[in-house]
Scaffold this motif. Structure first.
Motif, PDB file in Angstrom:
ATOM      1  N   PHE A  11      20.774   5.234  -3.496  1.00  0.00           N
ATOM      2  CA  PHE A  11      20.998   6.147  -4.820  1.00  0.00           C
ATOM      3  C   PHE A  11      21.956   5.604  -5.860  1.00  0.00           C
ATOM      4  N   ILE A  12      23.265   5.157  -5.436  1.00  0.00           N
ATOM      5  CA  ILE A  12      24.108   4.345  -6.543  1.00  0.00           C
ATOM      6  C   ILE A  12      23.422   3.080  -7.160  1.00  0.00           C
ATOM      7  N   THR A  13      22.556   2.422  -6.401  1.00  0.00           N
ATOM      8  CA  THR A  13      21.990   1.299  -7.000  1.00  0.00           C
ATOM      9  C   THR A  13      20.777   1.797  -8.082  1.00  0.00           C
ATOM     10  N   LEU A  14      19.926   2.469  -7.704  1.00  0.00           N
ATOM     11  CA  LEU A  14      19.062   2.888  -8.460  1.00  0.00           C
ATOM     12  C   LEU A  14      19.483   3.688  -9.646  1.00  0.00           C
ATOM     13  N   PHE A  15      20.480   4.513  -9.548  1.00  0.00           N
ATOM     14  CA  PHE A  15      21.351   5.382 -10.522  1.00  0.00           C
ATOM     15  C   PHE A  15      21.629   4.349 -11.644  1.00  0.00           C
ATOM     16  N   LEU A  16      22.255   3.465 -11.257  1.00  0.00           N
ATOM     17  CA  LEU A  16      23.046   2.270 -12.257  1.00  0.00           C
ATOM     18  C   LEU A  16      21.951   1.598 -12.890  1.00  0.00           C
ATOM     19  N   VAL A  17      20.879   1.357 -12.132  1.00  0.00           N
ATOM     20  CA  VAL A  17      19.482   0.512 -12.820  1.00  0.00           C
ATOM     21  C   VAL A  17      18.827   1.200 -13.999  1.00  0.00           C
ATOM     22  N   PHE A  21      18.708   1.045 -17.953  1.00  0.00           N
ATOM     23  CA  PHE A  21      17.603   1.157 -18.779  1.00  0.00           C
ATOM     24  C   PHE A  21      17.480   2.008 -19.610  1.00  0.00           C
ATOM     25  N   GLY A  22      18.140   3.277 -19.414  1.00  0.00           N
ATOM     26  CA  GLY A  22      18.347   4.499 -20.589  1.00  0.00           C
ATOM     27  C   GLY A  22      19.324   3.981 -21.510  1.00  0.00           C
ATOM     28  N   VAL A  23      20.192   3.413 -21.326  1.00  0.00           N
ATOM     29  CA  VAL A  23      21.255   2.925 -22.532  1.00  0.00           C
ATOM     30  C   VAL A  23      20.649   2.202 -23.481  1.00  0.00           C
ATOM     31  N   ILE A  24      19.612   1.476 -23.278  1.00  0.00           N
ATOM     32  CA  ILE A  24      19.051   0.742 -24.396  1.00  0.00           C
ATOM     33  C   ILE A  24      18.099   1.629 -25.447  1.00  0.00           C
ATOM     34  N   LEU A  25      17.678   2.834 -24.676  1.00  0.00           N
ATOM     35  CA  LEU A  25      16.595   3.549 -25.548  1.00  0.00           C
ATOM     36  C   LEU A  25      16.885   4.054 -26.971  1.00  0.00           C
ATOM     37  N   PRO A  26      18.244   4.474 -27.106  1.00  0.00           N
ATOM     38  CA  PRO A  26      18.626   5.076 -28.420  1.00  0.00           C
ATOM     39  C   PRO A  26      18.744   3.754 -29.765  1.00  0.00           C
ATOM     40  N   THR A  27      19.042   2.554 -29.059  1.00  0.00           N
ATOM     41  CA  THR A  27      19.378   1.485 -30.162  1.00  0.00           C
ATOM     42  C   THR A  27      18.213   0.724 -30.045  1.00  0.00           C
ATOM     43  N   LEU A  28      17.278   0.463 -29.398  1.00  0.00           N
ATOM     44  CA  LEU A  28      16.096  -0.472 -29.201  1.00  0.00           C
ATOM     45  C   LEU A  28      15.467  -0.356 -30.502  1.00  0.00           C
ATOM     46  N   PRO A  29      15.069   0.639 -30.887  1.00  0.00           N
ATOM     47  CA  PRO A  29      13.981   0.612 -32.432  1.00  0.00           C
ATOM     48  C   PRO A  29      15.112   0.137 -33.595  1.00  0.00           C
ATOM     49  N   GLY A 139      16.321   9.986 -11.985  1.00  0.00           N
ATOM     50  CA  GLY A 139      16.385  10.956 -13.158  1.00  0.00           C
ATOM     51  C   GLY A 139      17.846  11.076 -13.691  1.00  0.00           C
ATOM     52  N   LEU A 140      18.887  11.254 -12.702  1.00  0.00           N
ATOM     53  CA  LEU A 140      20.367  11.364 -13.060  1.00  0.00           C
ATOM     54  C   LEU A 140      20.564  10.021 -14.074  1.00  0.00           C
ATOM     55  N   GLY A 141      20.052   8.983 -13.708  1.00  0.00           N
ATOM     56  CA  GLY A 141      20.539   7.611 -14.585  1.00  0.00           C
ATOM     57  C   GLY A 141      19.751   7.930 -15.887  1.00  0.00           C
ATOM     58  N   MET A 142      18.758   8.274 -15.885  1.00  0.00           N
ATOM     59  CA  MET A 142      17.924   8.714 -17.411  1.00  0.00           C
ATOM     60  C   MET A 142      18.585   9.606 -18.104  1.00  0.00           C
ATOM     61  N   ILE A 143      19.337  10.438 -17.591  1.00  0.00           N
ATOM     62  CA  ILE A 143      20.090  11.451 -18.351  1.00  0.00           C
ATOM     63  C   ILE A 143      21.375  10.712 -18.647  1.00  0.00           C
ATOM     64  N   VAL A 144      22.115  10.409 -18.185  1.00  0.00           N
ATOM     65  CA  VAL A 144      23.489   9.557 -18.223  1.00  0.00           C
ATOM     66  C   VAL A 144      23.155   8.472 -19.250  1.00  0.00           C
ATOM     67  N   GLY A 145      22.286   7.705 -19.002  1.00  0.00           N
ATOM     68  CA  GLY A 145      21.909   6.380 -19.815  1.00  0.00           C
ATOM     69  C   GLY A 145      21.849   6.707 -21.337  1.00  0.00           C
TER      70      GLY A 145
END
Length: 393
Positions: A11-17, A21-29, A139-145
């Protein structure tokens, strides 16, 4: 190894991964534009990651059936971390494409192998709950990221990529020390070097589980239709801005986590995997259709929540059905399933954008129609899988 401890680590592994992944979404463009790119190059850059996942996830899944889950999972985590750090160091647009392709190729080892690991350590009656926990972690990772990425992006376009890489590499010591091999030696599939089908994806359309792979594609495709056009749709209908969009997607994410992590075990025990898949398809089709005709913001929230409930129910139950009915190794079947999920994420935004250009409601009608047709076509086969699971229990 205790099942609970392994579940927590995965759970922790997939959350962090996924948070990485989500961390980069707002700045990639902004990074792409900063390097001289445009919306077209951004679209190809985004699709290239999923395209490499489409081709390589089955290969990694088959290798995890041969040599075990642990080494393949560690390869995926390390490749994920290193390539994201390289992405932050890139100074030319062509470098972004090269590193993104490499990242899609190596990091595609992570998800199908983690799901196969979960399938190894959970009995059949608890597998949907375990898959639900994996879905909740993602899903939680994609909220926090994305929230974290938007904040970090203020300090530099490259910083979110360094953080994403660091978050993935941070999981390495824990996975190495606390996750022993889950696939017993006698259960590994050592195939001959003269395998007539060295590329597993070539067999997908003749595979006994091809209907489940097709179902996975439709789920991913309709989700990509929704996510790729909803910002434009909600702005045109209700003048949504970034704050309203952020609140809505955070609420939908927490609803998905609640269903997958909190309720899935009880739902499976009460209804079974096949009935939940049928119910999830009905909820998804209804939610997409009603969203188009929402008369006010409150109804929009309710109808999108209905769609989110359906998709949240579908994913872990389809994954469970794939793992329980795999004719060969679970890693191979889950890898092919992940390929079809990636294909849906490639085609969904492209088709959704084209349909939206014709009329803003077409992506939602097309998505609802795709789900409804899938339900009608797959109904008999899903019931057959239900009888098969009853015979196995």
């Amino acid at each position: 190894m205790k099942e609970g401890r392994a579940t927590i680590i995965l759970f922790i592994t997939l959350f962090l991964v996924m948070a990485g992944f989500g961390v980069i979404l707002p700045t990639l463009p902004y990074l792409v534009i900063h390097m001289g790119g445009n919306s077209v190059s951004l679209g190809f850059l985004t699709a290239s990651y999923s395209l490499l996942q489409f081709f390589f996830a089955p290969l990694w899944g088959r290798w995890s059936d041969r040599i075990g889950r642990r080494p393949v999972l560690l390869i995926g985590l390390s490749g994920y971390g290193v390539t994201f750090i390289l992405f932050g160091l890139a100074s030319q647009l062509w470098m972004l494409f090269g590193i993104r392709l490499l990242s899609g190729m190596i990091s595609s080892a992570t998800l199908p192998t983690a799901m196969a690991y979960m399938a190894d350590i959970t009995p059949a009656e608890k597998r949907a709950r375990g898959m639900g926990m994996m879905g909740a972690a993602m899903g939680l990772g994609m909220i926090v990221g994305p929230a974290l990425g938007g904040w970090l992006g203020h300090y530099g376009f490259s910083i979110p990529f360094f953080v994403a890489g660091a978050m993935a590499l941070m999981t390495m010591p824990f996975a190495f020390a606390l996750l022993p091999e889950s696939l017993k030696e006698e259960n590994r599939r050592i195939e001959a070097a003269t395998d007539p089908n060295p590329w597993p994806l070539l067999r997908a359309f003749r595979h006994p589980q091809r209907w489940l792979f097709g179902l996975t594609f439709i789920i991913s495709f309709t989700m990509a239709l929704f996510e790729g056009t909803f910002a434009l749709f909600s702005y045109e209908r209700f003048q949504f801005g970034t704050r309203e969009m952020g609140f809505l997607f955070a609420a939908l994410g927490f609803l998905a986590v609640l269903i997958q992590a909190g309720l899935m075990g009880k739902l499976v025990k009460r209804f079974g995997n096949v009935r939940l898949i049928i119910g999830g398809l009905i909820l998804s089709a209804c939610g997409l259709t009603l969203t188009l005709f929402a008369p006010a913001v409150l109804w929009l929230f309710l109808f999108t929540a209905l769609y989110s409930m359906g998709s949240s129910i579908l994913r872990p139950n389809v994954s469970t059905l794939v793992s329980q009915t795999a004719p060969e190794g679970q890693g191979l079947s889950l890898g092919i399933m992940q390929s079809f999920d990636s294909l849906g994420r490639i085609m969904g935004p492209i088709v959704g954008g084209a349909l939206y250009h014709l009329w803003f409601g077409l992506p939602y009608l097309a998505g609802a129609l795709s789900v409804a047709v899938t339900l009608l076509v797959a109904w008999k086969r899903l019931r057959g899988y239900g009888r098969l699971l009853e015979e196995q229990s």
